[in-house]
Design a protein around this motif. Structure first.
Motif, PDB file in Angstrom:
ATOM      1  N   LYS A  67       1.333  -1.386  -0.158  1.00  0.00           N
ATOM      2  CA  LYS A  67       0.049   0.339   0.297  1.00  0.00           C
ATOM      3  C   LYS A  67       0.857   1.190   0.038  1.00  0.00           C
ATOM      4  O   LYS A  67       0.613   1.920  -0.815  1.00  0.00           O
ATOM      5  CB  LYS A  67      -0.822  -0.102   1.208  1.00  0.00           C
ATOM      6  N   GLU A  68       1.988   1.110   1.018  1.00  0.00           N
ATOM      7  CA  GLU A  68       2.860   2.107   1.149  1.00  0.00           C
ATOM      8  C   GLU A  68       3.437   2.373  -0.369  1.00  0.00           C
ATOM      9  O   GLU A  68       3.981   3.591  -0.369  1.00  0.00           O
ATOM     10  CB  GLU A  68       3.879   3.076   2.371  1.00  0.00           C
ATOM     11  N   SER A  72      -0.457   4.973  -1.954  1.00  0.00           N
ATOM     12  CA  SER A  72      -0.069   6.082  -1.356  1.00  0.00           C
ATOM     13  C   SER A  72       0.612   7.090  -2.825  1.00  0.00           C
ATOM     14  O   SER A  72       0.554   7.913  -2.384  1.00  0.00           O
ATOM     15  CB  SER A  72       0.672   5.848  -0.303  1.00  0.00           C
ATOM     16  N   THR A 147      -7.384   8.100  -3.347  1.00  0.00           N
ATOM     17  CA  THR A 147      -5.206   8.189  -3.222  1.00  0.00           C
ATOM     18  C   THR A 147      -5.293   9.572  -2.643  1.00  0.00           C
ATOM     19  O   THR A 147      -4.738  10.179  -1.607  1.00  0.00           O
ATOM     20  CB  THR A 147      -4.579   7.406  -3.975  1.00  0.00           C
ATOM     21  N   PRO A 151      -7.973   9.321   1.202  1.00  0.00           N
ATOM     22  CA  PRO A 151      -7.231   7.919   1.216  1.00  0.00           C
ATOM     23  C   PRO A 151      -7.721   6.962   2.516  1.00  0.00           C
ATOM     24  O   PRO A 151      -8.411   5.158   2.402  1.00  0.00           O
ATOM     25  CB  PRO A 151      -6.090   8.347   1.868  1.00  0.00           C
TER      26      PRO A 151
END
Lengths: 368, 41
Positions: A67-68, A72, A147, A151
């Motif tokens: 995810k990061e 993101s 995003t 988010p």
């Protein structure tokens, strides 16, 4: 022994509900074949994220890392856009560029849904815009905007976007029938099936589109640029291997991790809120308003045209490709088995793919 | 009507208008390209 029972003892009813939702998504993907490439990984990601004390999420969890690294940073949707660009053949649109206007009209649902979301008072303007972009009928654009702007709403927005895209054959026909007469649905449209598009036009189109869209809405150039880069690779004729890699390996690899990563954002504390139901409801209305906007625009245009267009073409101006064009052709043939408007519908549908990205880029520029 | 709604309506108008404007520019660009490079060349 206590360690082994820790998970069982700490499970909450909310996590049980989320695991059931994950199972439902997997069921819909396998049994109903609703967007299986996304809904199956999303469902499994939701299960992984909601198992008590799950090591898949949190510090060092592989889903959190994905995810990061990919969500993101907006990297995964951008890579998907390169792949999608490499898959799109713009020639049906370039043979009949007037279809671009239907691709614009059918983005009406984005803005109406944004208005509805804001009018509930439950969302701020950026969250409302992210919810509105469900109406882009375009998963990567929805993920990209969510995003950036909301988010915290990424999970429900993604579920709504992909679910309703799969449900286009059920959502659109009643709206089209309600807004058109039988006579209108029987209108025939001539098509020049032998028309040719110059290779130079096919190559220059993605470059020109990127320049125009980038100058007017620079915040959206990431989206448009990635899509058009993929298309340029396809049309250049000198990068066949890269084009195939983008269409196959890149698309498959990113889709594989995108779905499960988005699923992992569906944690109970974020997902099980009344706002999720609102998002799902407004997302459905976004598709309804998209369809209505396209059909009503075509009817408006018909007032000024001598040779009328079949107003159902307007409904094909959404980005859900090629489902929307197929829906329109199916209804046309139900009314008159000898009527073929698939080529025009495909043109409008391709225009919708561009229109949705432009609408997303415009909103990013206006609110960014 | 509160400020958020007024801003939302403003963005709806500008947003929808800009989408039409951009796609109209694409239309003109395509027509221009097709005049420069006809399909039968």
């Amino acid at each position: 022994m206590e360690n082994l029972l820790e998970g069982l003892l700490s499970i909450t009813w909310q996590q049980v509900v989320m695991i059931l939702i994950g199972l439902l998504l997997i069921y819909l993907a396998i049994k109903k074949k609703y967007e299986p490439m996304l809904l199956l990984p999303m469902g499994f990601g939701a299960i992984l994220a909601n198992i008590p004390l799950s090591s898949a999420v949190g510090d060092g969890g592989f889903l959190t890392l994905l995810k990061e690294a990919g969500i993101s940073t907006e990297l995964f949707p951008i890579l998907i856009f390169i792949a999608v660009g490499a898959m799109i053949d713009f020639s049906p649109l370039l043979k009949q560029p007037v279809m671009l206007f239907f691709g614009a009209a059918a983005q009406f649902g984005i803005f109406m849904a944004m208005f509805l979301a804001a009018s509930t008072g439950a969302f701020d303007i950026k969250e409302s815009a992210s919810i509105g972009i469900i109406g882009a009928a375009d998963g990567p654009t929805s993920i990209y905007a969510a995003t950036r702007f909301a988010p915290n709403l990424l999970g429900p927005i993604s579920v709504a976007a992909y679910s309703y895209m799969a449900l286009v054959p059920m959502i659109q026909p009643p709206i089209i029938r309600a807004l058109t007469t039988k006579k209108e649905r029987q209108i025939r449209m001539d098509a020049d099936y032998d028309a040719k598009v110059s290779k130079k036009v096919l190559i220059l189109f993605p470059i020109v589109v990127t320049l125009i869209a980038g100058i007017i809405a620079p915040e959206g150039v990431g989206l448009v640029g990635a899509l058009m880069f993929g298309n340029l690779i396809r049309e250049s004729g000198v990068l066949e291997r890269l084009s195939q890699a983008a269409q196959n390996e890149l698309a498959n690899l990113v889709t594989l991790v995108l779905g499960i990563t988005i699923g992992s954002t569906m944690v109970a504390s974020e997902f099980l809120k009344p706002t999720t139901l609102l998002i799902l409801g407004i997302g459905l209305l976004a598709f309804v308003f998209d369809t209505a906007g396209g059909v009503l625009f075509a009817k408006l245009v018909n007032i000024f045209l001598k040779r009328k267009v079949n107003p159902m073409i307007g409904a094909a101006g959404i980005s859900a490709f090629p489902m929307s064009a197929r829906v329109v052709q199916k209804i046309a043939q139900e009314e008159d088995p000898t009527n073929f408007i698939l080529m025009q519908a495909i043109g409008a549908n391709v225009a919708g793919q561009i229109g949705s990205v432009i609408a997303g880029g415009v909103l990013l520029s206006l609110l960014g | 009507m509160n400020e958020v709604m007024i801003e939302t309506i403003r963005i709806m108008g500008i947003g929808m208008g800009t989408v039409f404007l951009v796609l109209m520019l694409f239309y003109l660009a395509v027509r221009g390209l097709q005049m420069l490079f006809p399909g039968n060349e």
